[in-house]
Scaffold this active site. Structure first.
Site, PDB file in Angstrom:
ATOM      1  N   GLU A 183      20.199  48.025  14.596  1.00 39.75           N
ATOM      2  CA  GLU A 183      20.643  49.117  15.496  1.00 39.75           C
ATOM      3  C   GLU A 183      22.106  49.488  15.229  1.00 39.75           C
ATOM      4  OE1 GLU A 183      19.040  49.515  19.376  1.00 39.75           O
ATOM      5  OE2 GLU A 183      17.326  48.250  18.929  1.00 39.75           O
ATOM      6  N   HIS A 206      26.504  20.029  17.179  1.00 35.03           N
ATOM      7  CA  HIS A 206      25.291  19.222  17.033  1.00 35.03           C
ATOM      8  C   HIS A 206      25.262  18.385  15.754  1.00 35.03           C
ATOM      9  CE1 HIS A 206      23.817  21.596  20.373  1.00 35.03           C
ATOM     10  NE2 HIS A 206      22.701  20.895  20.401  1.00 35.03           N
ATOM     11  N   GLY A 207      26.273  18.533  14.899  1.00 34.29           N
ATOM     12  CA  GLY A 207      26.289  17.750  13.661  1.00 34.29           C
ATOM     13  C   GLY A 207      25.024  17.966  12.849  1.00 34.29           C
ATOM     14  N   GLY A 208      24.507  16.922  12.236  1.00 30.55           N
ATOM     15  CA  GLY A 208      23.319  17.021  11.368  1.00 30.55           C
ATOM     16  C   GLY A 208      22.097  17.533  12.121  1.00 30.55           C
ATOM     17  N   GLU A 235      14.314  53.593   6.455  1.00 28.90           N
ATOM     18  CA  GLU A 235      13.420  53.726   5.294  1.00 28.90           C
ATOM     19  C   GLU A 235      13.870  52.751   4.215  1.00 28.90           C
ATOM     20  OE1 GLU A 235      12.903  57.832   4.190  1.00 28.90           O
ATOM     21  OE2 GLU A 235      12.077  58.270   6.186  1.00 28.90           O
ATOM     22  N   PRO A 236      13.003  52.469   3.247  1.00 30.42           N
ATOM     23  CA  PRO A 236      13.408  51.529   2.196  1.00 30.42           C
ATOM     24  C   PRO A 236      14.700  51.979   1.513  1.00 30.42           C
ATOM     25  CG  PRO A 236      11.060  51.968   2.052  1.00 30.42           C
ATOM     26  CD  PRO A 236      11.605  52.883   3.105  1.00 30.42           C
ATOM     27  N   GLY A 238      10.112  54.092  14.139  1.00 27.87           N
ATOM     28  CA  GLY A 238      10.312  54.052  12.688  1.00 27.87           C
ATOM     29  C   GLY A 238      11.357  55.037  12.223  1.00 27.87           C
ATOM     30  N   GLN A 288      27.871  23.164  14.761  1.00 31.09           N
ATOM     31  CA  GLN A 288      28.889  22.145  14.425  1.00 31.09           C
ATOM     32  C   GLN A 288      28.902  21.035  15.490  1.00 31.09           C
ATOM     33  OE1 GLN A 288      30.285  22.472  11.570  1.00 31.09           O
ATOM     34  NE2 GLN A 288      31.577  20.655  11.665  1.00 31.09           N
TER      35      GLN A 288
HETATM   36  C1  FAD Z   1      14.560  42.225  11.547  1.00 30.18           C
HETATM   37  C2  FAD Z   1      14.868  43.680  11.534  1.00 30.18           C
HETATM   38  C3  FAD Z   1      14.301  44.535  12.470  1.00 30.18           C
HETATM   39  C4  FAD Z   1      14.556  45.913  12.422  1.00 30.18           C
HETATM   40  N1  FAD Z   1      13.899  46.758  13.296  1.00 30.18           N
HETATM   41  C5  FAD Z   1      13.984  48.105  13.108  1.00 30.18           C
HETATM   42  C6  FAD Z   1      13.173  49.017  13.865  1.00 30.18           C
HETATM   43  O1  FAD Z   1      12.401  48.616  14.744  1.00 30.18           O
HETATM   44  N2  FAD Z   1      13.261  50.345  13.597  1.00 30.18           N
HETATM   45  C7  FAD Z   1      14.102  50.836  12.639  1.00 30.18           C
HETATM   46  O2  FAD Z   1      14.110  52.050  12.437  1.00 30.18           O
HETATM   47  N3  FAD Z   1      14.902  50.005  11.926  1.00 30.18           N
HETATM   48  C8  FAD Z   1      14.849  48.656  12.115  1.00 30.18           C
HETATM   49  N4  FAD Z   1      15.637  47.796  11.367  1.00 30.18           N
HETATM   50  C9  FAD Z   1      16.539  48.364  10.367  1.00 30.18           C
HETATM   51  C10 FAD Z   1      18.022  48.205  10.691  1.00 30.18           C
HETATM   52  O3  FAD Z   1      18.387  49.044  11.741  1.00 30.18           O
HETATM   53  C11 FAD Z   1      18.779  48.486   9.376  1.00 30.18           C
HETATM   54  O4  FAD Z   1      18.553  47.380   8.514  1.00 30.18           O
HETATM   55  C12 FAD Z   1      20.251  48.703   9.588  1.00 30.18           C
HETATM   56  O5  FAD Z   1      20.499  49.902  10.295  1.00 30.18           O
HETATM   57  C13 FAD Z   1      21.026  48.761   8.253  1.00 30.18           C
HETATM   58  O6  FAD Z   1      20.404  49.622   7.342  1.00 30.18           O
HETATM   59  P1  FAD Z   1      20.089  49.105   5.853  1.00 30.18           P
HETATM   60  O7  FAD Z   1      19.403  47.808   5.960  1.00 30.18           O
HETATM   61  O8  FAD Z   1      19.427  50.186   5.114  1.00 30.18           O
HETATM   62  O9  FAD Z   1      21.514  48.806   5.206  1.00 30.18           O
HETATM   63  P2  FAD Z   1      22.438  49.894   4.457  1.00 30.18           P
HETATM   64  O10 FAD Z   1      22.548  51.114   5.273  1.00 30.18           O
HETATM   65  O11 FAD Z   1      21.973  50.016   3.059  1.00 30.18           O
HETATM   66  O12 FAD Z   1      23.825  49.137   4.467  1.00 30.18           O
HETATM   67  C14 FAD Z   1      24.174  48.081   3.555  1.00 30.18           C
HETATM   68  C15 FAD Z   1      25.620  47.685   3.811  1.00 30.18           C
HETATM   69  O13 FAD Z   1      26.491  48.810   3.565  1.00 30.18           O
HETATM   70  C16 FAD Z   1      27.283  49.073   4.716  1.00 30.18           C
HETATM   71  N5  FAD Z   1      27.511  50.522   4.806  1.00 30.18           N
HETATM   72  C17 FAD Z   1      26.600  51.534   4.735  1.00 30.18           C
HETATM   73  N6  FAD Z   1      27.226  52.712   4.868  1.00 30.18           N
HETATM   74  C18 FAD Z   1      28.550  52.457   5.046  1.00 30.18           C
HETATM   75  C19 FAD Z   1      29.710  53.250   5.252  1.00 30.18           C
HETATM   76  N7  FAD Z   1      29.645  54.589   5.326  1.00 30.18           N
HETATM   77  N8  FAD Z   1      30.916  52.630   5.408  1.00 30.18           N
HETATM   78  C20 FAD Z   1      30.993  51.276   5.355  1.00 30.18           C
HETATM   79  N9  FAD Z   1      29.927  50.471   5.151  1.00 30.18           N
HETATM   80  C21 FAD Z   1      28.726  51.050   5.015  1.00 30.18           C
HETATM   81  C22 FAD Z   1      26.441  48.546   5.901  1.00 30.18           C
HETATM   82  O14 FAD Z   1      27.267  48.301   7.023  1.00 30.18           O
HETATM   83  C23 FAD Z   1      25.884  47.283   5.267  1.00 30.18           C
HETATM   84  O15 FAD Z   1      26.847  46.266   5.316  1.00 30.18           O
HETATM   85  C24 FAD Z   1      15.443  46.421  11.434  1.00 30.18           C
HETATM   86  C25 FAD Z   1      16.054  45.555  10.509  1.00 30.18           C
HETATM   87  C26 FAD Z   1      15.748  44.216  10.528  1.00 30.18           C
HETATM   88  C27 FAD Z   1      16.367  43.335   9.469  1.00 30.18           C
END
Ligand code: FAD
Length: 384
Positions: free
Chosen positions: A367, A342-344, A128-129, A125, A340
């Site tokens: 990641e 596979h079409g439809g 964060e949100p 983990g 593409q």
């Molecule tokens: C299905 C799924 C599984 C996941 N599993 C895990 C897990 O097991 N553990 C875990 O810890 N996380 C996990 N994640 C989280 C994932 O690693 C993050 O969603 C990812 O790192 C991006 O962070 P964010 O979503 O907060 O996007 P943000 O950081 O808010 O980024 C939003 C956009 O802004 C861009 N951006 C941000 N900063 C910059 C910058 N300085 N310059 C240019 N562009 C920038 C990003 O590239 C992106 O396009 C998971 C996510 C999903 C969707």
């Protein structure tokens, strides 16, 4: 000498995983995917096959293999299905690896045998949100009180966090202030079921629908002081190194998806007829498939190269970012082309390419997003 042929043992592993993916996963995964259900039984079988213990020493119940073995297995899983591939990737590379790399002998003895056998799943983990890319902006806190860490905060999008096999999540939390005024971040193991640790509902996702992803919240969660992973204040450095390795694994997973697109397209182009002949007889279709194969093959070389440097003990950050960035974009391109071809029918969920199309996008996000990879590569080159 350059030699990217697999040795006999790794080739046997590759074939075994390929057979398992085709015979066990392929026939049933579509239904789990459509029901948004985590297939516990398949995950148990992957455990019995030894996939969760691949890169760990035998003394912990592992297979005594390498991180490259893990990557080869992930590629073959993702060639058929990405939900099961990410379940293994997150279980090994994010769940067990931090404990193996940084844990105390007691933590290793307690957790690794269970995690290696697949009887237990671990999660990591970090996100964060409020943000994932800016991982140092962690808001979750942990304070020491009477020999216990008291944790408060929340984590978002955590893979493998709420399955019936899940037994722990390692979380990053702010444990103080560094001498330079920055946040001191540490990693702490929180066993599932600890009071105050709430696991949210599974997210409704675009792809990876048979994998488990949850939001987690921590309200005065108390765990023993000994649950600290490695040194206090080293959490940020630890997860950065875990993510460096993880990028090679995600690259392998992307190559698998890209190769699966080729497999399905070759098959379909030979069977589907239009204007009195198989569609593959049209150069427009044949060239699309040829281009898909070129991309999958070159992306594979990129992750082999990153893994090779890692196994040699050489710096591999740049190569890992290159492999992750390139192969995730290749996976997206191939999924678009395969649909593409596979079409439809490519738009119908019963066809594997529809799953590949939905599963490809996250590879450019998880990641470390593509933008983060470009930042890391540019910085390594001394620009940006
Ligand atoms: C299905 C799924 C599984 C996941 N599993 C895990 C897990 O097991 N553990 C875990 O810890 N996380 C996990 N994640 C989280 C994932 O690693 C993050 O969603 C990812 O790192 C991006 O962070 P964010 O979503 O907060 O996007 P943000 O950081 O808010 O980024 C939003 C956009 O802004 C861009 N951006 C941000 N900063 C910059 C910058 N300085 N310059 C240019 N562009 C920038 C990003 O590239 C992106 O396009 C998971 C996510 C999903 C969707």
């Amino acid at each position: 000498m350059l030699d990217y042929r697999l040795d006999d043992e790794t080739e046997t592993l590759r074939k075994t995983v390929r057979e398992f993916a085709q015979e066990v996963i392929a026939p049933q995964i579509g239904e789990f995917y459509e029901r948004d259900e985590f297939p516990v039984q398949i995950v148990r079988q992957m455990g019995e096959l030894g996939l969760f213990g691949l890169p760990f020493p035998e003394e912990y119940g592992g297979a005594g293999g390498t991180y490259f073995d893990l990557c080869v297995a992930l590629e073959e899983l993702a060639r058929v299905d990405s939900s099961m591939a990410i379940t293994v990737e997150a279980g090994v590379s994010l769940g067990a690896m931090p404990i193996y790399r940084f844990g105390t002998p007691e933590q290793k003895q307690e957790w690794l045998p269970r995690l290696c056998s697949g009887e237990a799943l671990g999660a990591f983990g970090l996100t964060e949100p409020g943000g994932g890319s800016d991982a140092g902006a962690t808001r979750t806190t942990a304070r020491l009180e009477d020999g216990h860490w008291v944790i408060n905060g929340s984590k978002a999008f955590i893979t493998n966090a709420g399955t019936e096999l899940t037994q722990l999540v390692t979380v990053t939390a702010v444990t103080g202030t560094r001498p330079d005024g920055g946040k001191e971040i540490s990693s702490i193991i929180v066993p599932s079921g600890t009071e105050g640790f709430a696991v949210g509902q599974r997210y409704s996702k675009v792809g990876w629908n048979a994998s488990d992803t949850r939001e987690l919240s921590f309200s005065d969660v108390r765990v023993p002081e000994e649950n600290l992973v490695g040194e206090r204040g080293r959490g940020y450095a630890q997860f950065l190194s875990i993510l460096d390795e993880g990028r090679i694994a995600i690259s392998a997973l992307s190559v698998g998806l890209a190769q699966g697109c080729v497999d399905e397209s070759v098959k379909y182009a030979g069977e589907r007829e239009a204007f009195g002949q198989p569609i593959g007889k049209n150069q427009a279709i044949a060239f699309m498939i040829a281009d898909m194969e070129v991309r999958a093959s070159t992306a594979r070389l990129a992750y082999y190269r990153a893994a090779e440097k890692m196994l040699r003990g050489e710096p591999f950050k740049r190569e890992a970012s290159i492999a992750k960035l390139y192969s995730s974009e290749v996976a997206m391109d191939n999924a678009r082309y395969a649909t593409q071809v596979h079409g439809g029918y490519g738009f119908m969920n019963e066809f594997p390419v529809a799953r590949f199309y939905r599963d490809a996008k996250i590879l450019e996000i998880g990641e470390g997003t593509s933008e983060v990879q470009r930042m890391l590569i540019a910085r390594d080159l001394g620009v940006g």
